[in-house]
Design a protein around this motif. Sequence first.
Motif, short mmCIF file in Angstrom:
data_model
loop_
_atom_site.label_atom_id
_atom_site.label_comp_id
_atom_site.label_asym_id
_atom_site.label_seq_id
_atom_site.Cartn_x
_atom_site.Cartn_y
_atom_site.Cartn_z
N CYS A 68 0.84 -1.20 0.00
CA CYS A 68 0.00 0.00 0.00
C CYS A 68 0.88 1.26 0.00
N LEU A 69 1.95 1.23 0.81
CA LEU A 69 2.89 2.36 0.80
C LEU A 69 3.59 2.46 -0.54
N GLY A 70 3.94 1.30 -1.11
CA GLY A 70 4.61 1.31 -2.40
C GLY A 70 3.75 1.85 -3.52
N ALA A 71 2.43 1.76 -3.34
CA ALA A 71 1.51 2.28 -4.36
C ALA A 71 1.33 3.78 -4.23
N GLY A 72 1.99 4.39 -3.23
CA GLY A 72 1.95 5.84 -3.10
C GLY A 72 0.97 6.38 -2.08
N HIS A 73 0.36 5.51 -1.30
CA HIS A 73 -0.58 5.97 -0.28
C HIS A 73 0.18 6.53 0.91
N GLU A 74 -0.46 7.50 1.58
CA GLU A 74 0.20 8.14 2.71
C GLU A 74 0.30 7.21 3.92
N HIS A 75 -0.72 6.40 4.12
CA HIS A 75 -0.76 5.48 5.25
C HIS A 75 -0.76 4.04 4.75
N ALA A 76 -0.12 3.18 5.51
CA ALA A 76 0.00 1.79 5.08
C ALA A 76 -1.32 1.05 5.13
N ASP A 77 -2.31 1.57 5.86
CA ASP A 77 -3.60 0.89 5.94
C ASP A 77 -4.69 1.65 5.18
N ASP A 78 -4.28 2.40 4.14
CA ASP A 78 -5.26 3.10 3.30
C ASP A 78 -5.88 2.19 2.25
N CYS A 79 -5.40 0.96 2.11
CA CYS A 79 -5.85 0.07 1.05
C CYS A 79 -6.77 -1.03 1.58
N PRO A 80 -7.70 -1.49 0.77
CA PRO A 80 -8.60 -2.59 1.19
C PRO A 80 -7.84 -3.83 1.64
N ALA A 81 -6.72 -4.14 0.99
CA ALA A 81 -5.96 -5.33 1.38
C ALA A 81 -5.40 -5.20 2.79
N SER A 82 -5.07 -3.98 3.19
CA SER A 82 -4.57 -3.75 4.54
C SER A 82 -5.68 -3.98 5.57
N LEU A 83 -6.87 -3.50 5.25
CA LEU A 83 -7.99 -3.72 6.16
C LEU A 83 -8.29 -5.21 6.31
N ALA A 84 -8.20 -5.93 5.20
CA ALA A 84 -8.43 -7.37 5.25
C ALA A 84 -7.37 -8.05 6.11
#
Length: 318
Positions: A68-84
């Motif tokens: 998620c961080l590698g995709a350019g998001h500010e927070h590592a848990d900004d992505c659905p996969a992180s929530l999962a």
Amino acid sequence: MRISEVARRAGATVKAVRYYESLGLVTPRRRANGYREYGEHDVRLVREIRELSRLGIPVEGTRPFLECLGAGHEHADDCPASLAAYRRAIDELTERIEGLANRRAVLLAHLREAAYRNSRVPMPDEEETPMRTDFYELPAGLPVPEDDGAADHLPGTPMPALTLPDTAGRKISLDAPGPGRTVIYIYPLTGRPDRDQPEGWDAIPGARGCTPESCGFRDHHAELLAAGAGAVFGLSSQDTDYQREVVERLRLPFSMLSDAGLRLVEELRLPTFEAAGMTLYKRLTLIVKDGVIEHVFYPIFPPDRHAEQVLAWLRANP
């Protein structure tokens, strides 16, 4: 940036950073000479791995957060996969907690069964019992409580208009507990076979001996009534459920009164002491007649012979 600098800034070890690299979680740039070149992004990744690991997420489980961080998001848990990944970690923890709770319940059941099996209370007419007697007998060398004058003001004092619950499910009015004389023996804490006594209990003058004292009043209960006692009550600061276990285990023919709020400390200025963070009553016995304290036994020692002292006083003062 060298690997040692990454480790220092991220609060990790060099060995840990190399391990993350071996899993493909951290991929530093390679120079032309083959040396690794780390950047700020790598420091951020190592920090993220460590923080997630402290939350109980395994190192391998941090991959969705790093991606998620590698995709350019500010927070590592900004992505659905992180929530999962959060949900999976929570589910795993819940399963472990439930498993540990079940194991704890089984251990508690085994402890209780063994403790009570080996601590059965004998009745006076039983010649032999399989119980261990150390729980119900006073050890030698207990310190003797001194008369500190803390009960001198009680004789002649009216009982307060307080109502306390008893182990029979009733509400007992202390200023009118019943006809005739009422014996109320006040004690600090009755031990239970499946629980440890407070640390240093035997070293506190007058603390040890609540179970032998209660057994004494049990064994002499009929004699106490014949000598003029209208009723006998035990009283302590433990709650009613705790006391009910004692009444059932010791097979007491009378009820216990619960003063969990220590209201008698304020109303009658009864003496107390501290043990294991608890405020407990010092051992004393009140003889109440017509709502007034007629006689006080304080201090009491030894407690296993105290019921006989009360019986002798009742017979001498009909």
